[in-house]
Design a protein around this motif. Sequence first.
Motif, PDB file in Angstrom:
ATOM      1  N   LEU A 173       0.656  -1.378   0.150  1.00  0.00           N
ATOM      2  CA  LEU A 173      -0.020   0.097   0.013  1.00  0.00           C
ATOM      3  C   LEU A 173       0.913   1.295   0.054  1.00  0.00           C
ATOM      4  N   GLU A 174       2.031   1.112   0.536  1.00  0.00           N
ATOM      5  CA  GLU A 174       2.508   2.511   0.666  1.00  0.00           C
ATOM      6  C   GLU A 174       3.102   2.852  -0.906  1.00  0.00           C
ATOM      7  N   LEU A 175       3.251   1.956  -1.696  1.00  0.00           N
ATOM      8  CA  LEU A 175       3.595   2.267  -3.172  1.00  0.00           C
ATOM      9  C   LEU A 175       2.511   2.648  -3.782  1.00  0.00           C
ATOM     10  N   VAL A 176       1.454   2.825  -3.354  1.00  0.00           N
ATOM     11  CA  VAL A 176       0.193   3.436  -4.232  1.00  0.00           C
ATOM     12  C   VAL A 176       0.291   4.666  -4.867  1.00  0.00           C
ATOM     13  N   PRO A 177       0.642   5.668  -3.841  1.00  0.00           N
ATOM     14  CA  PRO A 177       0.879   7.193  -4.371  1.00  0.00           C
ATOM     15  C   PRO A 177       1.856   7.344  -5.450  1.00  0.00           C
ATOM     16  N   THR A 178       2.951   6.707  -5.181  1.00  0.00           N
ATOM     17  CA  THR A 178       4.230   6.657  -6.596  1.00  0.00           C
ATOM     18  C   THR A 178       3.773   5.923  -7.422  1.00  0.00           C
ATOM     19  N   LEU A 179       2.969   4.808  -7.562  1.00  0.00           N
ATOM     20  CA  LEU A 179       2.774   4.004  -8.509  1.00  0.00           C
ATOM     21  C   LEU A 179       1.339   4.960  -9.403  1.00  0.00           C
ATOM     22  N   ASN A 180       0.618   5.471  -8.619  1.00  0.00           N
ATOM     23  CA  ASN A 180      -0.290   6.059  -9.275  1.00  0.00           C
ATOM     24  C   ASN A 180       0.169   7.459 -10.183  1.00  0.00           C
TER      25      ASN A 180
ATOM     26  N   THR B 221       3.088   7.477 -12.017  1.00  0.00           N
ATOM     27  CA  THR B 221       3.850   6.966 -13.058  1.00  0.00           C
ATOM     28  C   THR B 221       3.041   6.725 -14.414  1.00  0.00           C
ATOM     29  N   LYS B 222       3.690   6.483 -15.354  1.00  0.00           N
ATOM     30  CA  LYS B 222       3.338   6.126 -16.622  1.00  0.00           C
ATOM     31  C   LYS B 222       3.150   4.720 -17.037  1.00  0.00           C
ATOM     32  N   ILE B 223       3.502   3.788 -16.009  1.00  0.00           N
ATOM     33  CA  ILE B 223       3.408   2.517 -16.233  1.00  0.00           C
ATOM     34  C   ILE B 223       2.276   1.911 -16.474  1.00  0.00           C
ATOM     35  N   PRO B 224       1.961   1.216 -17.541  1.00  0.00           N
ATOM     36  CA  PRO B 224       0.728   0.626 -17.966  1.00  0.00           C
ATOM     37  C   PRO B 224      -0.046  -0.338 -16.860  1.00  0.00           C
ATOM     38  N   ASP B 225      -1.332   0.056 -16.624  1.00  0.00           N
ATOM     39  CA  ASP B 225      -2.207  -0.546 -15.908  1.00  0.00           C
ATOM     40  C   ASP B 225      -1.744  -0.246 -14.299  1.00  0.00           C
ATOM     41  N   ALA B 226      -0.873   0.645 -13.894  1.00  0.00           N
ATOM     42  CA  ALA B 226      -0.576   0.871 -12.707  1.00  0.00           C
ATOM     43  C   ALA B 226      -1.865   1.168 -11.796  1.00  0.00           C
ATOM     44  N   GLN B 227      -2.813   1.892 -12.297  1.00  0.00           N
ATOM     45  CA  GLN B 227      -3.809   2.343 -11.641  1.00  0.00           C
ATOM     46  C   GLN B 227      -4.775   1.256 -11.207  1.00  0.00           C
ATOM     47  N   THR B 228      -4.832   0.383 -12.294  1.00  0.00           N
ATOM     48  CA  THR B 228      -5.611  -0.935 -12.223  1.00  0.00           C
ATOM     49  C   THR B 228      -5.240  -1.619 -11.083  1.00  0.00           C
ATOM     50  N   THR B 229      -3.784  -1.624 -11.067  1.00  0.00           N
ATOM     51  CA  THR B 229      -3.309  -2.684  -9.839  1.00  0.00           C
ATOM     52  C   THR B 229      -3.315  -2.017  -8.597  1.00  0.00           C
ATOM     53  N   THR B 230      -3.157  -0.535  -8.256  1.00  0.00           N
ATOM     54  CA  THR B 230      -3.360  -0.207  -7.212  1.00  0.00           C
ATOM     55  C   THR B 230      -4.704  -0.206  -6.658  1.00  0.00           C
ATOM     56  N   LYS B 231      -5.618   0.031  -7.583  1.00  0.00           N
ATOM     57  CA  LYS B 231      -6.877  -0.380  -7.144  1.00  0.00           C
ATOM     58  C   LYS B 231      -7.173  -1.394  -6.483  1.00  0.00           C
ATOM     59  N   ARG B 232      -6.890  -2.559  -7.287  1.00  0.00           N
ATOM     60  CA  ARG B 232      -6.945  -3.826  -6.792  1.00  0.00           C
ATOM     61  C   ARG B 232      -6.380  -4.087  -5.234  1.00  0.00           C
ATOM     62  N   TRP B 233      -5.202  -3.488  -5.000  1.00  0.00           N
ATOM     63  CA  TRP B 233      -4.434  -3.541  -3.842  1.00  0.00           C
ATOM     64  C   TRP B 233      -5.360  -3.117  -2.631  1.00  0.00           C
ATOM     65  N   MET B 234      -5.948  -1.662  -3.028  1.00  0.00           N
ATOM     66  CA  MET B 234      -6.736  -1.108  -2.031  1.00  0.00           C
ATOM     67  C   MET B 234      -7.953  -1.774  -1.793  1.00  0.00           C
ATOM     68  N   GLN B 235      -8.589  -2.450  -2.886  1.00  0.00           N
ATOM     69  CA  GLN B 235      -9.800  -3.088  -2.566  1.00  0.00           C
ATOM     70  C   GLN B 235      -9.482  -4.377  -1.669  1.00  0.00           C
TER      71      GLN B 235
ATOM     72  N   VAL C 231      -7.463   5.600  -0.159  1.00  0.00           N
ATOM     73  CA  VAL C 231      -8.838   5.819  -1.057  1.00  0.00           C
ATOM     74  C   VAL C 231      -9.145   7.172  -1.098  1.00  0.00           C
ATOM     75  N   LEU C 232      -8.974   7.744   0.085  1.00  0.00           N
ATOM     76  CA  LEU C 232      -9.579   9.276   0.218  1.00  0.00           C
ATOM     77  C   LEU C 232      -8.262  10.132  -0.538  1.00  0.00           C
ATOM     78  N   GLN C 233      -7.387   9.686  -0.668  1.00  0.00           N
ATOM     79  CA  GLN C 233      -6.181  10.497  -1.140  1.00  0.00           C
ATOM     80  C   GLN C 233      -6.000  10.268  -2.889  1.00  0.00           C
ATOM     81  N   ASN C 234      -6.393   9.103  -3.127  1.00  0.00           N
ATOM     82  CA  ASN C 234      -6.226   8.568  -4.542  1.00  0.00           C
ATOM     83  C   ASN C 234      -7.516   8.252  -5.265  1.00  0.00           C
ATOM     84  N   ASP C 235      -8.621   7.628  -4.804  1.00  0.00           N
ATOM     85  CA  ASP C 235      -9.380   7.169  -5.686  1.00  0.00           C
ATOM     86  C   ASP C 235     -10.926   7.047  -4.800  1.00  0.00           C
ATOM     87  N   LEU C 236     -11.508   8.459  -4.791  1.00  0.00           N
ATOM     88  CA  LEU C 236     -12.690   8.755  -4.260  1.00  0.00           C
ATOM     89  C   LEU C 236     -13.921   7.507  -4.633  1.00  0.00           C
TER      90      LEU C 236
END
Length: 124
Positions: A2-9, A11-25, A43-48
Motif C-alpha cells: 500500500l505504501e507504493l500506491v501514491p508513487t505508482l499512481n 507513473t506512466k506504467i501501464p495498468d498501474a492504477q488498475t493494480t493499485t485499485k486492486r491492492w486497495m480493494q 482511498v481518500l487520497q487517490n480514488d474516491l
Amino acid sequence: LLELVPTLNQTKIPDAQTTTKRWMQSSLKGQSSDEKVKAIALVLQNDLEQIPQILPLLTDSAPTVRRAAVLALGPIREGKQPFIEDEDLLRCLHDSDAEVRQLGELALKSRGRNSREISLGRRY
C-alpha cells in the motif's frame, strides 16, 4: 504494498492504477486492521470512486477501523455531497467504542445537526 500506491499512481506504467485499485480493494476487505486503515486513507487520497467500499467498515470488529471509516465518511467536504446518510452516522452514537461515538457526534455536528437531534439519536 500500500505504501507504493501514491508513487505508482503518478507513473506512466501501464495498468498501474488498475493494480493499485486492486491492492486497495483487497486491503479494505482483508484481515489486518492496520492495512484497512491505510487503505481507507489511500482511498481518500487517490480514488474516491472506492468510497462506497468503506461503508461496511463502519461495523468492523476493530475500533481503529471503525474510527477511520467515520473520519472518512462522516464529515461533508465543502461543495461535495455526503458519502453516507445521517442515519448511518446516528448508528455510530451507539458504538461500543467511545471514540467512535465521539467522532460520529462530531461528524453529525459538521452536517448541521444540533445537540437536541444528536441527543434524540442516542435514545433510539
